[in-house]
Structure formats: structure tokens, C-alpha cells
Design a protein around this motif. Structure first.
Motif, mmCIF file in Angstrom:
data_model
loop_
_atom_site.group_PDB
_atom_site.id
_atom_site.type_symbol
_atom_site.label_atom_id
_atom_site.label_comp_id
_atom_site.label_asym_id
_atom_site.label_seq_id
_atom_site.Cartn_x
_atom_site.Cartn_y
_atom_site.Cartn_z
ATOM 1 N N LEU A 211 -71.886 47.157 -65.161
ATOM 2 C CA LEU A 211 -70.437 47.351 -65.124
ATOM 3 C C LEU A 211 -69.953 47.534 -63.702
ATOM 4 N N VAL A 212 -68.852 46.890 -63.350
ATOM 5 C CA VAL A 212 -68.121 47.209 -62.129
ATOM 6 C C VAL A 212 -66.934 48.059 -62.540
ATOM 7 N N THR A 213 -66.790 49.246 -61.958
ATOM 8 C CA THR A 213 -65.724 50.143 -62.396
ATOM 9 C C THR A 213 -65.280 51.094 -61.296
ATOM 10 N N HIS A 214 -63.974 51.467 -61.368
ATOM 11 C CA HIS A 214 -63.451 52.569 -60.565
ATOM 12 C C HIS A 214 -63.456 53.876 -61.346
ATOM 13 N N ASP A 215 -63.768 53.818 -62.626
ATOM 14 C CA ASP A 215 -63.637 54.957 -63.531
ATOM 15 C C ASP A 215 -64.900 55.814 -63.483
ATOM 16 N N PRO A 216 -64.835 57.026 -62.913
ATOM 17 C CA PRO A 216 -66.041 57.856 -62.826
ATOM 18 C C PRO A 216 -66.583 58.249 -64.195
ATOM 19 N N GLY A 217 -65.698 58.406 -65.188
ATOM 20 C CA GLY A 217 -66.166 58.733 -66.520
ATOM 21 C C GLY A 217 -66.985 57.611 -67.121
ATOM 22 N N LEU A 218 -66.538 56.384 -66.921
ATOM 23 C CA LEU A 218 -67.295 55.233 -67.403
ATOM 24 C C LEU A 218 -68.619 55.121 -66.661
ATOM 25 N N ALA A 219 -68.597 55.328 -65.346
ATOM 26 C CA ALA A 219 -69.837 55.255 -64.567
ATOM 27 C C ALA A 219 -70.864 56.248 -65.076
ATOM 28 N N ARG A 220 -70.402 57.440 -65.479
ATOM 29 C CA ARG A 220 -71.335 58.464 -65.969
ATOM 30 C C ARG A 220 -71.940 58.107 -67.317
ATOM 31 N N ARG A 221 -71.349 57.168 -68.028
ATOM 32 C CA ARG A 221 -71.944 56.714 -69.289
ATOM 33 C C ARG A 221 -73.204 55.878 -69.058
ATOM 34 N N CYS A 222 -73.361 55.381 -67.842
ATOM 35 C CA CYS A 222 -74.518 54.546 -67.517
ATOM 36 C C CYS A 222 -75.684 55.413 -67.054
ATOM 37 N N ALA A 223 -76.880 54.863 -67.142
ATOM 38 C CA ALA A 223 -78.081 55.597 -66.738
ATOM 39 C C ALA A 223 -78.290 55.560 -65.235
ATOM 40 N N ARG A 224 -77.531 54.689 -64.559
ATOM 41 C CA ARG A 224 -77.772 54.489 -63.127
ATOM 42 C C ARG A 224 -76.488 54.039 -62.460
ATOM 43 N N GLN A 225 -76.313 54.444 -61.190
ATOM 44 C CA GLN A 225 -75.110 54.078 -60.451
ATOM 45 C C GLN A 225 -75.486 53.497 -59.097
ATOM 46 N N LEU A 226 -74.908 52.340 -58.783
ATOM 47 C CA LEU A 226 -75.023 51.723 -57.469
ATOM 48 C C LEU A 226 -73.681 51.873 -56.769
ATOM 49 N N VAL A 227 -73.682 52.426 -55.569
ATOM 50 C CA VAL A 227 -72.446 52.646 -54.822
ATOM 51 C C VAL A 227 -72.400 51.673 -53.646
ATOM 52 N N ILE A 228 -71.322 50.882 -53.595
ATOM 53 C CA ILE A 228 -71.117 49.913 -52.518
ATOM 54 C C ILE A 228 -70.034 50.441 -51.589
ATOM 55 N N ALA A 229 -70.277 50.417 -50.293
ATOM 56 C CA ALA A 229 -69.274 50.815 -49.301
ATOM 57 C C ALA A 229 -69.412 49.896 -48.095
ATOM 58 N N GLY A 230 -68.309 49.298 -47.679
ATOM 59 C CA GLY A 230 -68.335 48.423 -46.521
ATOM 60 C C GLY A 230 -69.306 47.258 -46.672
ATOM 61 N N GLY A 231 -69.492 46.802 -47.900
ATOM 62 C CA GLY A 231 -70.367 45.674 -48.138
ATOM 63 C C GLY A 231 -71.849 46.003 -48.198
ATOM 64 N N ARG A 232 -72.179 47.289 -48.136
ATOM 65 C CA ARG A 232 -73.588 47.699 -48.180
ATOM 66 C C ARG A 232 -73.849 48.597 -49.379
ATOM 67 N N LEU A 233 -75.071 48.562 -49.871
ATOM 68 C CA LEU A 233 -75.489 49.466 -50.930
ATOM 69 C C LEU A 233 -75.853 50.801 -50.266
ATOM 70 N N VAL A 234 -75.030 51.829 -50.522
ATOM 71 C CA VAL A 234 -75.229 53.115 -49.831
ATOM 72 C C VAL A 234 -75.847 54.164 -50.741
ATOM 73 N N ALA A 235 -75.908 53.918 -52.045
ATOM 74 C CA ALA A 235 -76.544 54.877 -52.957
ATOM 75 C C ALA A 235 -77.009 54.134 -54.198
#
Length: 244
Positions: A213-237
Motif C-alpha cells: 500500500l502507498v498511503t498518507h494515512d498512519p492508521g492504515l500504515a499501522r494495519r500492515c506488518a511492515r512500513q517503508l518510509v521514503i524521503a527525498g527519493g531514498r528509503l530512510v526506514a
């Protein structure tokens, strides 16, 4: 070319288990009047079959560009994407389309239903394009998402939540190995969005579909088992979550 996807080297071709998605050194650059702009740079991660993964980040961070590259809808400037055991960018455009038809479902913020087709016809379409029996399977899928009484309705006569449920039915009716969802609750109010997401995760569990899922919704993100955070075109978390 026949209708099949030609074999390409990689884990699947070697007879070894493969990830649902494997990304290595992925980059996307564009040029404008001011020079070259790096939209994505050096992205690397792997998604195992059956995982639920949220891709988050601010607007303009490169999330949607990443999704397009993972689905083979755009071409990277560098790096590789392996999808369902196939080196995606060693396939030509027609082969990538066949790979998507065989393995991938999509859910979009704007629903992307065809306005001149009924709910049933919209869900039948991907099956018909694949040459598979369509009406009975599409009817069952719409009944599964609670729209058994809306088969003959056109998108303009459906609410936003109903349209997104048609979109879910269309995505899952082909029993995809992988579902890509781009801001699936972005056009819905909170209560309707929650109901749609509950349904999407139910279908994921029933069918063992890998969910990204691509989302801005933190509640939806928490439904997933894993989160990838993109910032400035890089994977930062890249962090594991306690999925709800």
C-alpha cells in the motif's frame, strides 16, 4: 511471441524460492530546464509472499513513482525490480502487461472504474481480457464485497465506498499473487474508508495475497506488518510493525 511470458534468468528460473518483490539499486531520474532531478535513488528492499507492507512519506517523496516502477508501468533509470520471480525490465512492454494480468491486482484512490460499464461488467473485464469465464466469478466476488444488489448499477449511481468495493472486487477476482493499492482511502470519509480497509485485509487473509500500500494515512500504515518510509527519493526506514 506467444501469449506466454518468456523465461528470464533469476531465482525462479533457477528453481529456487523467490520473493514477491525484490528491488535492487532502483533509481529514477528526469531532466528539465534546470538539469537532472533524482526522484528515486538507490532503493533496495525485498517483500516476501503474503506480507503486508505500507509505503509512506510526504507528498513528492517518490512513493507513487516507486509504485509505478514496481508494477512495470514506468521504466527506471537504474537498478532492477524482480516481480513474481521475473526480472521485470528484461521483459518488453507486452510481456510486462501479461505478467501484471497474471499476477497483479490494483486499487486506486480514484477507483478507475469504466463509467459506461455496470459494476458487474467492470469486475468481469479483467477475467474476459484473460480469456477466463467471467460472469459467475464476478457475481460471486461482488456478493462477497456486499454489492450483490448492485450488479447492474453504473459507477455514477454508486457511492464512493461502493465504487471502491467494486474496485476491490475487480482486483481480487483474478486471485492475484500481489495487490498494489495507491491511497485506497484517499477519496473516502473516515468511516467508509475504515470499512473498505477492513474488507481489503479480510480478502488478503482469505487469499494469501501479498499487499503493498502507498498511503498518507498512519492508521492504515499501522494495519500492515511492515512500513517503508521514503524521503527525498531514498528509503530512510524499513521497520516491522505490530499489524492490527
Amino acid at each position: 511471441m506467444t501469449g506466454s511470458i518468456r523465461a528470464v534468468p533469476g531465482p525462479a528460473a533457477a528453481g529456487r524460492p523467490h520473493a514477491a518483490i525484490a528491488v535492487r539499486g532502483l533509481g529514477k531520474r528526469v531532466s528539465d530546464a534546470t538539469g537532472e532531478l533524482a526522484i528515486l535513488d538507490g532503493i533496495e528492499f525485498t517483500v516476501q509472499a503474503g506480507e503486508t507492507v505500507a509505503v509512506t512519506g510526504s507528498s513528492g517523496s517518490g512513493k507513487s513513482t516507486l509504485l509505478g516502477l514496481l508494477a512495470g508501468l514506468d521504466v527506471p533509470s537504474s537498478g532492477t525490480v524482480e516481480l513474481a520471480g521475473h526480472d521485470l525490465y528484461r521483459l518488453d512492454e507486452d510481456e510486462r502487461a501479461r505478467l501484471r494480468a497474471r499476477h497483479v491486482g490494483f486499487v486506486f484512490q480514484s477507483f478507475q472504474l469504466l463509467p459506461h460499464l455496470t459494476a458487474l461488467e467492470n469486475v468481469m473485464l479483467p477475467l474476459e481480457l484473460a480469456g477466463r469465464p467471467a460472469r459467475e466469478a464476478a457475481t460471486r466476488m461482488l456478493e462477497r464485497v456486499g454489492l450483490g444488489q448492485r450488479l447492474s448499477h453504473y459507477p455514477r449511481t454508486l457511492s464512493g465506498g461502493e465504487q471502491q468495493r467494486v474496485s476491490l472486487a475487480r482486483a481480487f477476482v483474478v486471485r492475484p499473487d500481489l495487490l498494489f493499492a495507491d491511497e485506497p482511502t484517499g477519496s473516502l470519509d473516515s468511516a467508509t474508508g475504515q470499512a473498505v480497509i477492513d474488507l481489503m485485509f479480510e480478502l488478503h487473509r482469505e487469499r494469501g495475497t501479498t499487499l503493498l500500500l502507498v498511503t498518507h494515512d498512519p492508521g492504515l500504515a499501522r494495519r500492515c506488518a511492515r512500513q517503508l518510509v521514503i524521503a527525498g527519493g531514498r528509503l530512510v526506514a524499513d521497520s516491522a510493525l505490530a499489524a492490527a
